[in-house]
Design an enzyme around this catalytic site. Structure first.
Site, mmCIF file in Angstrom:
data_model
loop_
_atom_site.group_PDB
_atom_site.id
_atom_site.type_symbol
_atom_site.label_atom_id
_atom_site.label_comp_id
_atom_site.label_asym_id
_atom_site.label_seq_id
_atom_site.Cartn_x
_atom_site.Cartn_y
_atom_site.Cartn_z
ATOM 1 C CE LYS A 182 7.932 -1.673 -10.176
ATOM 2 N NZ LYS A 182 7.868 -2.398 -11.438
ATOM 3 N NE ARG A 215 5.827 2.064 -3.557
ATOM 4 C CZ ARG A 215 6.808 1.254 -2.909
ATOM 5 N NH1 ARG A 215 6.276 0.139 -2.208
ATOM 6 N NH2 ARG A 215 8.107 1.023 -3.314
ATOM 7 C CG ASN A 224 2.069 1.090 3.697
ATOM 8 O OD1 ASN A 224 0.693 1.177 3.471
ATOM 9 N ND2 ASN A 224 2.945 1.339 2.963
ATOM 10 N N GLY A 225 1.391 -3.190 5.855
ATOM 11 C CA GLY A 225 1.897 -4.271 6.620
ATOM 12 C C GLY A 225 0.700 -5.252 7.034
ATOM 13 C CE LYS A 231 6.942 -8.154 -17.134
ATOM 14 N NZ LYS A 231 8.209 -8.363 -16.244
ATOM 15 C CB CYS A 238 -0.985 0.056 1.307
ATOM 16 S SG CYS A 238 -1.796 -1.552 1.442
ATOM 17 C CD GLU A 255 10.723 -10.649 -17.273
ATOM 18 O OE1 GLU A 255 10.407 -11.527 -16.257
ATOM 19 O OE2 GLU A 255 10.260 -9.472 -17.263
ATOM 20 C CD GLU A 293 3.746 -8.586 -14.592
ATOM 21 O OE1 GLU A 293 3.680 -8.456 -13.167
ATOM 22 O OE2 GLU A 293 4.910 -8.719 -15.160
ATOM 23 C CG HIS A 339 9.849 -34.122 -21.486
ATOM 24 N ND1 HIS A 339 10.116 -35.485 -21.552
ATOM 25 C CD2 HIS A 339 10.928 -33.460 -21.938
ATOM 26 C CE1 HIS A 339 11.467 -35.621 -22.237
ATOM 27 N NE2 HIS A 339 11.907 -34.383 -22.237
ATOM 28 C CD1 TRP A 362 -2.603 -5.039 -4.510
ATOM 29 C CD2 TRP A 362 -2.389 -6.136 -2.480
ATOM 30 N NE1 TRP A 362 -2.790 -6.314 -4.607
ATOM 31 C CE2 TRP A 362 -2.258 -7.215 -3.548
ATOM 32 C CE3 TRP A 362 -2.049 -6.596 -1.165
ATOM 33 C CZ2 TRP A 362 -2.201 -8.209 -3.560
ATOM 34 C CZ3 TRP A 362 -1.903 -7.893 -1.176
ATOM 35 C CH2 TRP A 362 -1.665 -8.924 -2.300
HETATM 36 O O1 M6R Z 1 11.179 -5.429 -6.493
HETATM 37 P P1 M6R Z 1 11.452 -6.739 -6.684
HETATM 38 O O2 M6R Z 1 12.305 -6.919 -7.918
HETATM 39 O O3 M6R Z 1 11.864 -7.776 -5.322
HETATM 40 O O4 M6R Z 1 9.990 -7.616 -7.054
HETATM 41 C C1 M6R Z 1 9.834 -9.077 -7.515
HETATM 42 C C2 M6R Z 1 8.759 -9.332 -8.139
HETATM 43 O O5 M6R Z 1 7.417 -8.958 -7.321
HETATM 44 C C3 M6R Z 1 8.399 -8.308 -9.358
HETATM 45 O O6 M6R Z 1 9.528 -8.775 -10.345
HETATM 46 C C4 M6R Z 1 6.985 -8.855 -10.137
HETATM 47 O O7 M6R Z 1 7.152 -10.062 -10.337
HETATM 48 C C5 M6R Z 1 6.785 -7.970 -11.184
HETATM 49 N N1 M6R Z 1 5.505 -7.587 -11.307
HETATM 50 C C6 M6R Z 1 7.062 -8.535 -12.678
HETATM 51 O O8 M6R Z 1 7.050 -7.698 -13.932
#
Ligand code: M6R
Length: 610
Positions: A605, A27, A102-103, A487, A2, A483, A490, A506, A76
């Site tokens: 984020k 965030r 937050n937390g 992308k 958050c 990766e 998400e 497999h 969040w």
């Molecule tokens: O801030 P970080 O690199 O530790 O974050 C790790 C993941 O949460 C972050 O890479 C997440 O998978 C992204 N949404 C990917 O695009």
């Protein structure tokens, strides 16, 4: 996950809070709220379920009013649905104490039961509300005293900003496991969970550490521990610029960040290359050649995209520096009773430097006596500060939830590290020089790929209605396949899987038919002939191949439905180029499907909870 902002000073408080929330919306963005106090000890609280712009609309009639201070939050949801009632700030029974958090408060159920028995009336389903009631219980005219007493009973992670209407010229902020920064201005002070929300106002900041409390007024601040010991902290200057946190004409932060890569990657290696010696220099690692020789093993811990960068790092370090490497999900490592033999170095890779699992893995490794180094983007982040040393990737603020420029910068930083370790152990000066030349050629080569954005958009349009995508790669392109799939899923919400190409037979091959787009990274490298066979396997089952190939490889178009060509480059650095078309493919697919690219559903984020 958050965002918190607090302001005390004589400017328009609501304006500053809303602007800060907007900048932090990446965030967490399912609900938002704020509380402001005035000189007559009145409070005004506004909350909404939804985006910050809804909060802004609701606050519009109040925006010009004079308030003394305020706290605000973008949420969040963890405990309780993202409703207006559950939005922060939360207050006590008398609506006198206000808390943004937050937390996660782990023992909130037990505390709530006790407080309810004592007569406290709860309004929300959140864990946060117990904090407001606990402070109410102990409040005796001095907010910080009540906060300290309340938090002595609380277990869990928190970044908190707290107001009392009885002390309308004070904000108390406390941190334990969730980032919090104090911003120091001219006759004004800020509290924020993310520096992005305050740098238009001040660049002078203090990073709070766990169990530290800041007591702020417009002209002064005091930092103590939760046990009331005074703490002297260094004021630091934030180097990020305002342009870096604006969209600057791009439709989305993600697109801006993709297009920034020719520049951002240079900041990952600038000043870190020794061209005449064909070597690398990373002073932050504090390692001389002897120390490098002693390394017996490297363990990378990370999550998400950073974990994919770690896998690229594994390929590089094993191939060129001949050091055994393990790549671990931070969330698994922390609970797995891991073995960390002597002379192992643990690297925590994290863009934000705040990811809860990666931070916990760091602490776990340290408690077992390992030397832990960080590879982070956010300067002053918790992982950066708790590591024994490390490397900043200097990619600048990454605001799109989908990580793009951080990935390529992480790889470039890992490339410099590989160069440095390899040169100390097994690599010749000429091989080192080749890698340096390749690194220096990357910006122009990335620009060439970015020039193909329209072509990639056309391909995205052709496949935008697919229900599934498969991504295949081998060797150093296997993490790129992962990766690319991450992308795509998400931000476009299309189911996508990444696989090592040879694994397809497999199992996943059963999925292939004329409706399955298969993105295959088929660059000219040591495994090119192998990947060619995989292309044949897909095509013969009517799968639609979108190939990422090396410029000049005309035979690819004889089999693939679409080919996106990338320039040739030293094999170690292929991922920096091969990932770019995949970022653009995911971006345009999401745009064409009307998805909220920068703020995909359910995501945030920085994942600061488990
Ligand atoms: O801030 P970080 O690199 O530790 O974050 C790790 C993941 O949460 C972050 O890479 C997440 O998978 C992204 N949404 C990917 O695009």
């Amino acid at each position: 996950m958050c965002g918190i902002i607090g302001y005390i000073g004589n400017k328009l408080v609501i304006d500053i809070l809303i602007d800060g929330l907007k900048r932090m919306e990446y965030r967490g963005y399912d609900s938002a709220g704020l509380t402001v106090l005035d000189k007559k000890d009145n409070q005004t609280t506004v909350k909404i379920s939804g985006k910050v712009k809804e909060l802004e609309k609701k606050c519009h009639p109040l925006i010009k009013n004079k308030y003394t201070c305020g706290i605000a939050h973008t949420r969040w949801a963890t405990h309780g649905e993202p409703t207006e009632i559950n939005a922060h700030p939360h207050s006590d029974c008398k609506n006198e104490i206000f808390v943004v958090h937050n937390g996660i408060i782990e023992n909130y159920r037990a505390l709530k039961e006790i407080l309810e028995k004592e007569g406290h009336k709860f309004k929300s389903q959140t864990d946060t509300e117990v904090i407001a009631h606990l402070i109410e219980k102990y409040y005796n005219g001095v907010l910080e005293d009540a906060v300290a007493k309340a938090l002595a009973l609380v277990e869990g992670a928190y970044g908190l900003a707290i107001l009392s209407i009885k002390e309308n010229n004070k904000i108390v902020a406390v941190r334990n496991g969730s980032p919090l920064i104090l911003g120091i201005g001219e006759k004004e002070m800020f509290i924020a969970s993310d520096v992005v929300s305050i740098i238009t106002h001040t660049k002078q900041v203090i990073y709070l550490d766990d169990k530290e409390m800041a007591i702020i007024t417009p002209t002064d601040y005091r930092i103590t521990t939760l046990f009331k010991e005074e703490v002297l902290k260094e004021v630091q200057e934030v180097t990020w610029s305002i342009e870096q946190i604006e969209k600057c004409g791009y439709d989305h932060f993600m697109l801006k960040e993709i297009f920034e890569q020719p520049l951002t990657i240079q900041d990952a290696y600038r000043g870190r290359l020794k061209p005449k010696e064909g070597d690398g220099r990373l002073n932050g690692l504090n390692m001389d050649k002897d120390a490098i020789h002693k390394i017996k093993r490297i363990i990378f811990v990370a999550c998400g995209t950073s974990w994919h960068a770690a896998m690229v790092g594994e390929c590089m370090l094993e191939e060129y520096a001949r050091i055994p490497v393990e790549v671990e999900y931070a969330s698994e490592f922390r609970y797995r009773n891991p073995l960390i033999p002597e002379d192992t170095i643990v690297f925590c890779i994290s863009q934000s430097g705040e990811t809860a699992d990666t931070l916990a893995a760091l602490r776990e490794a340290k408690s077992r006596g390992a030397r832990v180094l960080g590879i982070c983007n956010v300067v002053g982040s918790t992982i950066a500060r708790e590591s024994d040393g490390g490397v900043y990737i200097h990619a600048g603020p990454e605001i799109g939830v989908a990580s793009t420029k951080a990935f390529t910068s992480q790889i470039c930083a890992l490339a410099v590290m590989t160069l440095m370790f390899a040169r100390a152990r097994v690599m010749s000066i000429n091989q080192g020089k080749e890698i340096i030349n390749a690194l220096l050629s990357l910006p122009d080569k990335i620009k060439d790929i970015l020039n193909k954005a329209e072509e990639i958009k056309r391909i995205a349009c052709k496949f935008k209605n697919a229900n599934n995508f498969l991504y295949l790669g081998r060797g150093v392109n296997f993490p790129v396949a992962l990766e690319g799939a991450l992308k795509m899923k998400e931000i476009s919400y299309i189911h996508a899987e990444g696989y090592p190409a040879a694994e397809m037979k497999h199992g996943p091959i059963a999925l292939i038919d004329e409706n399955m787009p298969v993105v295959i990274i088929a660059t000219k490298d040591a495994v090119y002939d192998k990947i060619w066979s995989n292309i044949e396997e897909v095509v013969s089952r009517k799968g639609k191949v979108i190939a990422i190939g090396t410029e000049g490889d005309t035979q690819l178009s004889s089999k693939a439905e679409e080919v996106i060509y990338i320039p040739d480059i030293h094999p170690m650095l292929i991922p920096v180029l091969s990932v770019i078309p995949l970022q653009l493919l995911a971006y345009y697919t999401a745009v064409l499907r009307n998805c909220p690219v920068d703020q995909p559903r359910n995501l945030a984020k920085s994942v600061t909870v488990e």
